[in-house]
Design a protein around this motif. Structure first.
Motif, PDB file in Angstrom:
ATOM      1  N   PHE A 110      55.994  34.132  22.530  1.00  0.00           N
ATOM      2  CA  PHE A 110      56.818  34.077  23.743  1.00  0.00           C
ATOM      3  C   PHE A 110      57.037  35.476  24.310  1.00  0.00           C
ATOM      4  O   PHE A 110      56.915  35.697  25.519  1.00  0.00           O
ATOM      5  N   ILE A 111      57.370  36.429  23.432  1.00  0.00           N
ATOM      6  CA  ILE A 111      57.627  37.794  23.878  1.00  0.00           C
ATOM      7  C   ILE A 111      56.345  38.476  24.348  1.00  0.00           C
ATOM      8  O   ILE A 111      56.335  39.226  25.332  1.00  0.00           O
ATOM      9  N   MET A 112      55.245  38.196  23.653  1.00  0.00           N
ATOM     10  CA  MET A 112      53.982  38.864  23.951  1.00  0.00           C
ATOM     11  C   MET A 112      53.197  38.195  25.079  1.00  0.00           C
ATOM     12  O   MET A 112      52.110  38.656  25.424  1.00  0.00           O
ATOM     13  N   GLN A 113      53.715  37.130  25.661  1.00  0.00           N
ATOM     14  CA  GLN A 113      52.982  36.393  26.689  1.00  0.00           C
ATOM     15  C   GLN A 113      52.546  37.266  27.868  1.00  0.00           C
ATOM     16  O   GLN A 113      51.389  37.172  28.313  1.00  0.00           O
ATOM     17  N   PRO A 114      53.412  38.127  28.422  1.00  0.00           N
ATOM     18  CA  PRO A 114      52.937  38.989  29.522  1.00  0.00           C
ATOM     19  C   PRO A 114      51.781  39.901  29.107  1.00  0.00           C
ATOM     20  O   PRO A 114      50.851  40.122  29.885  1.00  0.00           O
ATOM     21  N   VAL A 115      51.836  40.417  27.889  1.00  0.00           N
ATOM     22  CA  VAL A 115      50.767  41.282  27.400  1.00  0.00           C
ATOM     23  C   VAL A 115      49.474  40.492  27.236  1.00  0.00           C
ATOM     24  O   VAL A 115      48.388  40.948  27.637  1.00  0.00           O
ATOM     25  N   LEU A 116      49.577  39.300  26.654  1.00  0.00           N
ATOM     26  CA  LEU A 116      48.385  38.470  26.470  1.00  0.00           C
ATOM     27  C   LEU A 116      47.788  38.051  27.811  1.00  0.00           C
ATOM     28  O   LEU A 116      46.562  37.990  27.953  1.00  0.00           O
ATOM     29  N   SER A 117      48.633  37.767  28.786  1.00  0.00           N
ATOM     30  CA  SER A 117      48.138  37.398  30.113  1.00  0.00           C
ATOM     31  C   SER A 117      47.390  38.551  30.762  1.00  0.00           C
ATOM     32  O   SER A 117      46.340  38.363  31.400  1.00  0.00           O
ATOM     33  N   GLU A 118      47.924  39.763  30.593  1.00  0.00           N
ATOM     34  CA  GLU A 118      47.253  40.935  31.170  1.00  0.00           C
ATOM     35  C   GLU A 118      45.915  41.185  30.493  1.00  0.00           C
ATOM     36  O   GLU A 118      44.925  41.538  31.159  1.00  0.00           O
ATOM     37  N   ILE A 119      45.865  41.007  29.175  1.00  0.00           N
ATOM     38  CA  ILE A 119      44.589  41.163  28.460  1.00  0.00           C
ATOM     39  C   ILE A 119      43.578  40.134  28.956  1.00  0.00           C
ATOM     40  O   ILE A 119      42.392  40.432  29.142  1.00  0.00           O
ATOM     41  N   ASN A 120      44.039  38.913  29.182  1.00  0.00           N
ATOM     42  CA  ASN A 120      43.152  37.864  29.663  1.00  0.00           C
ATOM     43  C   ASN A 120      42.591  38.195  31.051  1.00  0.00           C
ATOM     44  O   ASN A 120      41.404  37.981  31.319  1.00  0.00           O
ATOM     45  N   GLU A 121      43.439  38.718  31.928  1.00  0.00           N
ATOM     46  CA  GLU A 121      43.016  38.996  33.295  1.00  0.00           C
ATOM     47  C   GLU A 121      42.134  40.231  33.384  1.00  0.00           C
ATOM     48  O   GLU A 121      41.149  40.249  34.135  1.00  0.00           O
ATOM     49  N   THR A 122      42.485  41.275  32.661  1.00  0.00           N
ATOM     50  CA  THR A 122      41.791  42.548  32.821  1.00  0.00           C
ATOM     51  C   THR A 122      40.596  42.721  31.886  1.00  0.00           C
ATOM     52  O   THR A 122      39.705  43.529  32.170  1.00  0.00           O
ATOM     53  N   ALA A 123      40.571  41.995  30.769  1.00  0.00           N
ATOM     54  CA  ALA A 123      39.503  42.205  29.785  1.00  0.00           C
ATOM     55  C   ALA A 123      38.720  40.943  29.467  1.00  0.00           C
ATOM     56  O   ALA A 123      37.484  40.944  29.517  1.00  0.00           O
ATOM     57  N   LEU A 124      39.421  39.845  29.153  1.00  0.00           N
ATOM     58  CA  LEU A 124      38.716  38.659  28.669  1.00  0.00           C
ATOM     59  C   LEU A 124      37.887  37.988  29.761  1.00  0.00           C
ATOM     60  O   LEU A 124      36.708  37.674  29.559  1.00  0.00           O
ATOM     61  N   LYS A 125      38.492  37.759  30.925  1.00  0.00           N
ATOM     62  CA  LYS A 125      37.762  37.092  32.001  1.00  0.00           C
ATOM     63  C   LYS A 125      36.564  37.903  32.483  1.00  0.00           C
ATOM     64  O   LYS A 125      35.457  37.343  32.635  1.00  0.00           O
ATOM     65  N   PRO A 126      36.718  39.209  32.749  1.00  0.00           N
ATOM     66  CA  PRO A 126      35.526  39.984  33.149  1.00  0.00           C
ATOM     67  C   PRO A 126      34.435  39.984  32.080  1.00  0.00           C
ATOM     68  O   PRO A 126      33.249  39.966  32.405  1.00  0.00           O
TER      69      PRO A 126
END
Length: 217
Positions: free
Chosen positions: A70-86
């Motif tokens: 729950f706490i790390m959700q913003p960090v995980l979302s940013e990793i998904n957008e900036t690293a995982l999807k590309p």
């Protein structure tokens, strides 16, 4: 498996990355997220209440794990957008994927790390060039131990504060039993129900979880 299904990059490299992440995931969870502080605080709480195995370790670990997500959700979302999807789209290579994914984690850790811990490990590294780097430029081998040391310090501080009200109840019960001449009756047996009742009445779990989440905001 999403790496392989979506394509992009060498499948062999992706499989190696997945296996590597799986093998180091427990250590990343302990050393690079808020899990450590939460589980230590929960352990302090159980000891302060005087409960040995209640709640069980599995319950505390599971609760700490989901609160960490729950706490790390913003960090995980940013990793998904900036690293995982590309990376899945084949826009970046494996090394750039790792570099981009480490940036949000490093930012999260630095926000929770005091300057004293960072300076400690910079001095211990004996690398003069580290002295001139900005916090964002510091390598992970400096940031991670500084972060976990800071987390341990905060967890023990919260644990100390948790002990105070329950310690007061123990002292009141012990002095009352002594004044009544019940020396042979263990004070812990009498104080335990009162500590549990106090914790339930003040909604202790809700207050504790709210406080832990707010310490990361």
């Amino acid at each position: 498996m999403e790496f392989i299904v979506n394509g992009g990059g060498s499948d062999v490299v992706k499989i190696l990355i997945i296996l590597t992440l799986i093998s180091v995931a427990p250590f990343m969870l302990l050393m690079m997220t808020c899990f450590t502080r939460i589980i230590i605080v929960f352990s302090f709480l159980r000891n302060a209440l005087g409960l040995q195995q209640t709640p069980p370790n599995q319950i505390l670990i599971g609760l700490a794990l989901f609160i960490s997500f729950f706490i790390m959700q913003p960090v995980l979302s940013e990793i998904n957008e900036t690293a995982l999807k590309p990376y899945n789209d084949g826009q970046i290579e494996s090394q750039e994927f790792l570099d981009r994914a480490s940036v949000p984690l490093k930012e999260f850790m630095l926000k929770q790390t005091t300057a004293d811990e960072v300076d400690l490990f910079i001095n211990l590294s004996a690398d003069e060039e580290m002295q001139y780097l900005t916090p964002a430029e510091l390598p992970l081998h400096i940031v991670v131990p500084a972060f976990i040391t800071s987390e341990l310090k905060r967890a023990f501080l919260i644990g100390f504060l948790l002990f105070i009200p329950f310690l007061i109840i123990d002292m009141i019960v012990a002095s009352t039993l002594m004044s009544m001449g019940m020396i042979m009756l263990p004070p812990v047996m009498i104080s335990l129900p009162f500590k549990i009742m106090l914790f339930v009445v003040v909604d202790g779990w809700g207050l504790l979880i709210k406080t832990l989440v707010m310490t990361y905001n």
